[in-house]
Scaffold this motif. Structure first.
Motif, PDB file in Angstrom:
ATOM      1  N   LEU A   1       0.835  -1.204   0.000  1.00 16.87           N
ATOM      2  CA  LEU A   1       0.000   0.000   0.000  1.00 16.87           C
ATOM      3  C   LEU A   1       0.868   1.252   0.000  1.00 16.87           C
ATOM      4  CD1 LEU A   1      -2.952   0.976   0.119  1.00 16.87           C
ATOM      5  CD2 LEU A   1      -2.754   0.981   2.608  1.00 16.87           C
ATOM      6  N   THR A   2       0.585   2.166  -0.908  1.00 16.42           N
ATOM      7  CA  THR A   2       1.394   3.379  -1.058  1.00 16.42           C
ATOM      8  C   THR A   2       0.712   4.629  -0.513  1.00 16.42           C
ATOM      9  OG1 THR A   2       0.492   3.718  -3.283  1.00 16.42           O
ATOM     10  CG2 THR A   2       2.533   2.450  -3.104  1.00 16.42           C
ATOM     11  N   VAL A   3      -0.520   4.520  -0.082  1.00 10.69           N
ATOM     12  CA  VAL A   3      -1.281   5.682   0.375  1.00 10.69           C
ATOM     13  C   VAL A   3      -0.881   6.038   1.804  1.00 10.69           C
ATOM     14  CG1 VAL A   3      -3.598   6.563   0.839  1.00 10.69           C
ATOM     15  CG2 VAL A   3      -3.216   5.027  -1.093  1.00 10.69           C
ATOM     16  N   PRO A   4      -0.616   7.326   2.102  1.00  8.18           N
ATOM     17  CA  PRO A   4      -0.373   7.716   3.498  1.00  8.18           C
ATOM     18  C   PRO A   4      -1.542   7.262   4.374  1.00  8.18           C
ATOM     19  CG  PRO A   4       0.118   9.532   2.010  1.00  8.18           C
ATOM     20  CD  PRO A   4      -0.529   8.467   1.176  1.00  8.18           C
ATOM     21  N   THR A   5      -1.226   6.618   5.491  1.00  3.51           N
ATOM     22  CA  THR A   5      -2.270   5.968   6.276  1.00  3.51           C
ATOM     23  C   THR A   5      -2.145   6.292   7.758  1.00  3.51           C
ATOM     24  OG1 THR A   5      -2.360   4.119   4.698  1.00  3.51           O
ATOM     25  CG2 THR A   5      -3.313   3.746   6.877  1.00  3.51           C
ATOM     26  N   LEU A   6      -3.296   6.600   8.358  1.00  2.21           N
ATOM     27  CA  LEU A   6      -3.422   6.774   9.801  1.00  2.21           C
ATOM     28  C   LEU A   6      -4.290   5.639  10.334  1.00  2.21           C
ATOM     29  CD1 LEU A   6      -3.263   8.429  12.490  1.00  2.21           C
ATOM     30  CD2 LEU A   6      -5.321   9.651  11.694  1.00  2.21           C
ATOM     31  N   VAL A   7      -3.790   4.935  11.351  1.00  4.05           N
ATOM     32  CA  VAL A   7      -4.537   3.861  12.007  1.00  4.05           C
ATOM     33  C   VAL A   7      -4.944   4.353  13.389  1.00  4.05           C
ATOM     34  CG1 VAL A   7      -4.492   1.466  12.813  1.00  4.05           C
ATOM     35  CG2 VAL A   7      -3.229   2.113  10.736  1.00  4.05           C
ATOM     36  N   VAL A   8      -6.237   4.302  13.687  1.00  2.00           N
ATOM     37  CA  VAL A   8      -6.753   4.783  14.971  1.00  2.00           C
ATOM     38  C   VAL A   8      -7.532   3.658  15.647  1.00  2.00           C
ATOM     39  CG1 VAL A   8      -8.145   6.533  16.139  1.00  2.00           C
ATOM     40  CG2 VAL A   8      -6.986   7.106  13.992  1.00  2.00           C
ATOM     41  N   VAL A   9      -7.305   3.489  16.950  1.00  2.00           N
ATOM     42  CA  VAL A   9      -8.016   2.443  17.696  1.00  2.00           C
ATOM     43  C   VAL A   9      -8.218   2.897  19.134  1.00  2.00           C
ATOM     44  CG1 VAL A   9      -5.925   1.224  18.458  1.00  2.00           C
ATOM     45  CG2 VAL A   9      -8.073  -0.045  18.172  1.00  2.00           C
ATOM     46  N   GLY A  10      -9.312   2.446  19.729  1.00  2.00           N
ATOM     47  CA  GLY A  10      -9.545   2.665  21.144  1.00  2.00           C
ATOM     48  C   GLY A  10      -8.903   1.551  21.956  1.00  2.00           C
TER      49      GLY A  10
ATOM     50  N   ARG B   1      -4.813  -5.146  19.025  1.00  2.00           N
ATOM     51  CA  ARG B   1      -4.017  -6.151  18.309  1.00  2.00           C
ATOM     52  C   ARG B   1      -4.070  -5.912  16.801  1.00  2.00           C
ATOM     53  NH1 ARG B   1      -5.381 -12.641  17.557  1.00  2.00           N
ATOM     54  NH2 ARG B   1      -4.101 -12.891  15.673  1.00  2.00           N
ATOM     55  N   TRP B   2      -5.273  -5.664  16.284  1.00  2.00           N
ATOM     56  CA  TRP B   2      -5.433  -5.492  14.844  1.00  2.00           C
ATOM     57  C   TRP B   2      -4.861  -4.163  14.383  1.00  2.00           C
ATOM     58  CZ3 TRP B   2      -5.833 -10.051  13.463  1.00  2.00           C
ATOM     59  CH2 TRP B   2      -6.694 -10.967  14.078  1.00  2.00           C
ATOM     60  N   ALA B   3      -4.983  -3.131  15.207  1.00  4.10           N
ATOM     61  CA  ALA B   3      -4.410  -1.834  14.840  1.00  4.10           C
ATOM     62  C   ALA B   3      -2.890  -1.934  14.741  1.00  4.10           C
ATOM     63  CB  ALA B   3      -4.807  -0.777  15.864  1.00  4.10           C
ATOM     64  N   ARG B   4      -2.274  -2.616  15.702  1.00  5.48           N
ATOM     65  CA  ARG B   4      -0.823  -2.793  15.639  1.00  5.48           C
ATOM     66  C   ARG B   4      -0.426  -3.575  14.390  1.00  5.48           C
ATOM     67  NH1 ARG B   4      -1.582  -3.695  21.278  1.00  5.48           N
ATOM     68  NH2 ARG B   4      -1.609  -5.946  20.907  1.00  5.48           N
ATOM     69  N   GLU B   5      -1.233  -4.574  14.045  1.00  6.09           N
ATOM     70  CA  GLU B   5      -0.910  -5.372  12.864  1.00  6.09           C
ATOM     71  C   GLU B   5      -1.044  -4.529  11.594  1.00  6.09           C
ATOM     72  OE1 GLU B   5      -2.110  -9.720  10.992  1.00  6.09           O
ATOM     73  OE2 GLU B   5      -2.282  -9.340  13.143  1.00  6.09           O
ATOM     74  N   LEU B   6      -2.096  -3.739  11.493  1.00  4.81           N
ATOM     75  CA  LEU B   6      -2.241  -2.839  10.348  1.00  4.81           C
ATOM     76  C   LEU B   6      -1.054  -1.888  10.261  1.00  4.81           C
ATOM     77  CD1 LEU B   6      -6.044  -1.940  10.642  1.00  4.81           C
ATOM     78  CD2 LEU B   6      -4.980  -3.114   8.704  1.00  4.81           C
ATOM     79  N   HIS B   7      -0.687  -1.316  11.401  1.00  5.62           N
ATOM     80  CA  HIS B   7       0.428  -0.361  11.447  1.00  5.62           C
ATOM     81  C   HIS B   7       1.726  -1.022  10.999  1.00  5.62           C
ATOM     82  CE1 HIS B   7       3.094   2.757  12.737  1.00  5.62           C
ATOM     83  NE2 HIS B   7       3.529   2.115  13.796  1.00  5.62           N
ATOM     84  N   THR B   8       1.951  -2.249  11.423  1.00  2.00           N
ATOM     85  CA  THR B   8       3.161  -2.978  11.034  1.00  2.00           C
ATOM     86  C   THR B   8       3.161  -3.310   9.549  1.00  2.00           C
ATOM     87  OG1 THR B   8       3.369  -3.942  13.246  1.00  2.00           O
ATOM     88  CG2 THR B   8       4.529  -5.062  11.457  1.00  2.00           C
ATOM     89  N   LEU B   9       2.003  -3.672   9.024  1.00  2.00           N
ATOM     90  CA  LEU B   9       1.916  -4.105   7.635  1.00  2.00           C
ATOM     91  C   LEU B   9       1.995  -2.952   6.641  1.00  2.00           C
ATOM     92  CD1 LEU B   9      -0.965  -6.739   7.970  1.00  2.00           C
ATOM     93  CD2 LEU B   9       1.401  -7.235   7.300  1.00  2.00           C
ATOM     94  N   ILE B  10       1.451  -1.793   6.995  1.00  4.31           N
ATOM     95  CA  ILE B  10       1.348  -0.684   6.041  1.00  4.31           C
ATOM     96  C   ILE B  10       2.570   0.215   6.150  1.00  4.31           C
ATOM     97  CG2 ILE B  10      -0.012   1.306   5.313  1.00  4.31           C
ATOM     98  CD1 ILE B  10      -2.459  -0.095   6.547  1.00  4.31           C
ATOM     99  N   PRO B  11       3.344   0.329   5.097  1.00  3.49           N
ATOM    100  CA  PRO B  11       4.571   1.137   5.152  1.00  3.49           C
ATOM    101  C   PRO B  11       4.301   2.592   5.545  1.00  3.49           C
ATOM    102  CG  PRO B  11       4.513  -0.200   3.158  1.00  3.49           C
ATOM    103  CD  PRO B  11       3.147  -0.306   3.781  1.00  3.49           C
ATOM    104  N   ARG B  12       5.130   3.103   6.452  1.00  2.00           N
ATOM    105  CA  ARG B  12       5.106   4.516   6.860  1.00  2.00           C
ATOM    106  C   ARG B  12       3.764   4.962   7.437  1.00  2.00           C
ATOM    107  NH1 ARG B  12       7.642   3.696   2.377  1.00  2.00           N
ATOM    108  NH2 ARG B  12       5.857   4.225   1.072  1.00  2.00           N
ATOM    109  N   SER B  13       2.955   4.023   7.893  1.00  2.00           N
ATOM    110  CA  SER B  13       1.699   4.405   8.541  1.00  2.00           C
ATOM    111  C   SER B  13       1.982   4.958   9.931  1.00  2.00           C
ATOM    112  CB  SER B  13       0.767   3.194   8.649  1.00  2.00           C
ATOM    113  OG  SER B  13       1.342   2.190   9.462  1.00  2.00           O
ATOM    114  N   ARG B  14       1.024   5.656  10.480  1.00  3.27           N
ATOM    115  CA  ARG B  14       1.144   6.124  11.854  1.00  3.27           C
ATOM    116  C   ARG B  14      -0.014   5.544  12.667  1.00  3.27           C
ATOM    117  NH1 ARG B  14       0.638  12.565  11.556  1.00  3.27           N
ATOM    118  NH2 ARG B  14       2.211  12.234   9.947  1.00  3.27           N
ATOM    119  N   LEU B  15       0.239   5.287  13.934  1.00  5.88           N
ATOM    120  CA  LEU B  15      -0.739   4.646  14.820  1.00  5.88           C
ATOM    121  C   LEU B  15      -1.081   5.581  15.967  1.00  5.88           C
ATOM    122  CD1 LEU B  15      -2.336   2.159  15.909  1.00  5.88           C
ATOM    123  CD2 LEU B  15      -0.192   1.425  17.009  1.00  5.88           C
TER     124      LEU B  15
END
Length: 298
Positions: A235-244, A253-267
């Motif tokens: 995935l090349t789109v700038p990405t923000l992952v937000v979780v409660g 758990r899933w937010a951390r996994e998304l953050h790890t998988l998506i390059p340069r994402s922020r959590l």
């Protein structure tokens, strides 16, 4: 004189025809455009409204096909795959003459947003995956069950807890609009970190929230199982992952996994929120969104 696309982005509710089906959406705020896709599927768009974000974004709250004022598919309640939702969103962007937007997907809307970003990255300035996960199926169900058990332990003294647990159980078995709405209202406290401590604040939402029953199978009755883990590293789109922190259906758990998988994402973890952090911590949520938009635009 304003052109049609400008009129279609004026504040208020709008209906357009996309792919021969009526698509309803609601415009609030000003600034760069952000499409917001609610969860469920089938939950009313008002559950995702973020007034604080409307101070710096033009929020276009979509009523996905089959929900609210948007038209139902001929195969209703079946056929609402991520591919079909994505197709309608692309068509909506074309009708609005918007080459690129921010896309915010909450819960099931996050699954749709992931699919959109993987297949149409050129249409996005940024992606916000909020209360989402990279996978559904048995692994996701098992994690959710563990989160439910944790929620029950934290709230074992609450007299309303049996109603919440019954609603969670019913939500996986009912097949009608009235029934799924009743189940949603019953289970809603599980979507908050501290519902009962703030019951006066959230009671109206619980009493008025509505949902349309939408199945998890396609037109051929095949399950629409999701697993984006192999695709997300590209995935090349700038990405923000937000979780409660206390999110039950799509926890950290899933937010951390998304953050790890998506390059340069922020959590961003909302420390005092469940699945509806934009309601529990609106200032923190909107500030994270504003910071992301500013950094992406820069």
């Amino acid at each position: 004189m304003q052109n049609e696309s400008t009129d279609l982005l004026s504040p208020g509710s709008h209906d357009v025809v996309v792919d021969g089906l009526n698509q309803r959406y609601h415009v609030h705020g000003s600034g760069p455009v952000c499409l917001a896709v609610p969860g469920g599927p089938g939950v009313t768009w008002t559950s995702l409204r973020v007034p604080a974000a409307e101070e710096f974004l033009t929020m276009v709250y979509v009523e996905p096909l089959g929900t609210g004022g948007s038209q139902r598919l001929p195969a209703h309640p079946n056929g609402y795959t991520r591919q079909r939702y994505t197709r309608s969103l692309v068509g909506l962007l074309d009708r609005l003459s918007l080459p690129r937007v921010f896309l915010l997907g909450h819960s099931h809307g996050g699954f749709v947003a992931q699919h959109f970003a993987l297949h149409h990255p050129d249409r996005l300035s940024g992606l916000v995956l909020y209360g989402s996960a990279p996978v559904t199926g048995p692994e996701h169900v098992a994690e959710s069950a563990a989160r439910v058990a944790e929620f029950a332990r934290r709230n074992e003294a609450r007299p309303d807890l049996p109603r919440v647990l019954a609603g969670l159980q019913a939500s996986g078995t009912v097949t009608g609009d009235e029934e799924i709405t009743a189940a949603l209202r019953d289970l809603l406290p599980a979507f908050f970190a501290r519902y009962w401590q703030r019951e006066e604040e959230f009671r109206d939402l619980r009493e008025t929230m509505t949902c349309t029953y939408i199945s998890s199978v396609d037109e051929d009755l095949a399950p629409d199982i999701i697993d984006d883990r192999d695709a997300l590293p590209a995935l090349t789109v700038p990405t923000l992952v937000v979780v409660g922190r206390y999110d039950v259906p799509c926890g950290p758990r899933w937010a951390r996994e998304l953050h790890t998988l998506i390059p340069r994402s922020r959590l961003v973890v909302l420390e005092d929120s469940g699945h509806l952090g934009h309601l529990e911590e609106p200032e923190v949520f909107s500030r994270a969104l504003l910071d992301f938009v500013r950094s992406t635009s820069a």
